[in-house]
Structures are given as C-alpha cells and as structure tokens.
Design an enzyme around this catalytic site. Structure first.
Site, PDB file in Angstrom:
ATOM      1  N   CYS A  93       0.753  -1.250   0.261  1.00 17.92           N
ATOM      2  CA  CYS A  93       0.003   0.036   0.058  1.00 17.92           C
ATOM      3  C   CYS A  93       0.847   1.095  -0.210  1.00 17.92           C
ATOM      4  O   CYS A  93       1.425   1.683  -0.948  1.00 17.92           O
ATOM      5  CB  CYS A  93      -1.035  -0.216   1.150  1.00 17.92           C
ATOM      6  SG  CYS A  93      -2.461   1.060   0.695  1.00 17.92           S
ATOM      7  N   HIS A 191      -3.718  -5.446   2.129  1.00 21.87           N
ATOM      8  CA  HIS A 191      -3.538  -5.535   3.749  1.00 21.87           C
ATOM      9  C   HIS A 191      -4.148  -6.764   4.252  1.00 21.87           C
ATOM     10  O   HIS A 191      -4.455  -7.662   3.646  1.00 21.87           O
ATOM     11  CB  HIS A 191      -4.049  -4.209   4.570  1.00 21.87           C
ATOM     12  CG  HIS A 191      -3.259  -2.952   4.105  1.00 21.87           C
ATOM     13  ND1 HIS A 191      -2.330  -2.416   4.617  1.00 21.87           N
ATOM     14  CD2 HIS A 191      -3.758  -2.004   3.290  1.00 21.87           C
ATOM     15  CE1 HIS A 191      -2.092  -1.329   4.157  1.00 21.87           C
ATOM     16  NE2 HIS A 191      -3.122  -1.072   3.446  1.00 21.87           N
TER      17      HIS A 191
HETATM   18  N1  GLN Z   1      -1.924   6.930   2.427  1.00 22.42           N
HETATM   19  C1  GLN Z   1      -2.060   6.130   1.174  1.00 22.42           C
HETATM   20  C2  GLN Z   1      -3.562   6.227   0.491  1.00 22.42           C
HETATM   21  O1  GLN Z   1      -4.421   6.643   1.031  1.00 22.42           O
HETATM   22  C3  GLN Z   1      -1.997   4.726   1.378  1.00 22.42           C
HETATM   23  C4  GLN Z   1      -2.847   4.131   2.487  1.00 22.42           C
HETATM   24  C5  GLN Z   1      -2.417   2.923   2.919  1.00 22.42           C
HETATM   25  O2  GLN Z   1      -1.336   2.493   3.215  1.00 22.42           O
HETATM   26  N2  GLN Z   1      -3.445   1.997   3.333  1.00 22.42           N
HETATM   27  O3  GLN Z   1      -3.680   6.024  -0.677  1.00 22.42           O
END
Ligand code: GLN
Length: 246
Positions: A93, A191
C-alpha cells in the site's frame, strides 16, 4: 540458512498489522529450517546493499508517508542496487506507492517515489475500501486481502500487474488490475496482513530471497496450510460478496 531481512520504516509504515507479514515469513522460513535476521532500516539508516536478501515495507496514511518519503528518496540508489543484485522486495500500500515515481496526495502535494516500479499514484476523492480477491494468472493462484486507499495507481504500458481483480477496487478501481511485479519486486494494496491467508505468495517471495542468499533458484516444498486455506476461503467469499463497492 539465515535470511537477512531489511524492514523499512517499521515504526512509520505499519497499518492493518502489516508488520504481521514479517511474522509469517519467519514462521514459514522456520518450517523449512531457516531463520530470519530482521533489521529495521529507518530514517537516517543506510541500506546494507548485498547484505539483505529480502526488503519489506508496509502501508501508512499520507502523514506517515510524508514523514519518510524524503529519507526514502536518499536510499533510492542503494535500494535499486540491492534489487539489481537479486534481493527480493515486498511493498504494501503506502510503501508500494512510494516504490513508484511519485504519490500525489489529495491536497496536491507530490511525494517523491524511488522509481523502482513503473507506476505513479494520484489520490482521488473517495477512499477505496474493502475486501479484495485477485487472480494471479502467472502463478495459477488467487490472492485475498483488504484494501483502504485514496491513491489511484497507474501502471506504465507494458508493466506487469500482480493480479487481475476478481472482486474489489485494485490499483485504480477501473483498470481491473492490482499491484505490480517486476523480477523479485512485488507491490500490492493488499493489507490484512496479506500473508497469513496467502501462504503460496509468502513462499514465492521467500523462495526469491533464498535464491539471493544461496545463489541458486529454490523450490520450497509446500506446507499443509489447512488454517491458511480456510482463512483464504473466508476472505475470498467476503470479497465476492461485498468487494469493490463504495
Ligand atoms: N495513504 C495512502 C492512500 O491513502 C496509502 C494508504 C495505506 O497504506 N493504506 O492511498
């Protein structure tokens, strides 16, 4: 064998229990008689090129990404050299986004990426949240996980996605693809953490890391994975039922 793991920014990029992926790598390596030597690589730390077999980075909110992005950019050459030397790399992510050229957040602020993956990311208005199911045709397997991101990731022409979206949003909610892979580098929005319910993929990355450590391609004998298969089935069913809806 001692597998040397470089965990990037563990105190900044670790949401949805992403650090749990390290525990899975450790357990599955140990099941084959190997041990993990995990060292944190954080702000101001050098990258011990040639002394890491596996690099890992988790996800994080825009705020945490902004706290590490400039430091990560100073490590770009060393990380490219480590990967060029055959080290494996799993990025999740927010970490995945920073392996591309840049991440532009909702305020229009552009965080530099290290350009290890052929892609860029631009945050959209609505977050893409929910269960995800992918078909990884290159492995004849599926991946099940959970996504929560504002970022829309656009792969360059010819770039390899990690998987085809069977349920969920994926990279941008439109292309029908998720993640990106090149050589032994894997990026994904998934995740959960990802690996407890996707044993085959953990083994794929572990085999790449062992190949770097031994200099030979490695085939890992499969584990029983009864609980893992059940967890995968539950996640896959949940994704089919409700993945990919705002
Ligand atoms: N901040 C990034 C987004 O919102 C990644 C989010 C995350 O790692 N879940 O896309």
């Amino acid at each position: 064998m001692i597998l040397r793991v470089g965990h990037l920014y563990p105190e900044y990029l670790n949401i949805y229990a992403d650090r749990g992926n390290i525990a899975v790598f450790r357990a599955r390596a140990r099941a084959r008689g190997h041990e993990l030597d995990v060292r944190a690589i954080s702000i101001g730390d050098g990258v011990p090129v040639g002394e890491v077999d596996l690099l890992y980075v988790g996800g994080g909110q825009d705020r945490e990404q902004a706290l590490v992005a400039l430091d990560l950019a100073t490590k770009a050459d060393a990380l490219r050299e480590a990967v060029g030397g055959g080290a494996a790399f799993l990025a999740v992510c927010g970490g995945y986004q920073l392996l591309g050229r840049f991440y532009r957040d909702r305020a229009g602020v552009e965080l530099p990426g290290i350009g290890l993956l052929p892609l860029h990311t631009i945050a959209g208005e609505r977050r893409m949240i929910g269960d995800v199911l992918l078909s990884c045709d290159w492995a004849g397997r599926t991946l099940a996980g959970f996504e929560n991101h504002a970022g829309r990731t656009y792969l360059d022409d010819g770039a390899e996605p990690l998987g085809r979206v069977l349920a969920g949003f994926g990279n941008d909610g439109k292309s029908g693809y998720e993640g990106c892979r090149t050589g032994r580098v894997y990026g994904t929005y998934l995740h959960g953490p990802l690996l407890p319910r996707n044993g085959w993929f953990a083994d794929r990355v572990l085999a790449d890391a062992l190949a770097h450590a031994t200099g030979e391609e490695v085939e890992l004998e499969p584990l029983a994975d009864k609980l893992e298969a059940e967890a995968h089935a539950v996640a896959a069913e949940r994704a089919r039922r409700r993945g990919g809806r705002f």
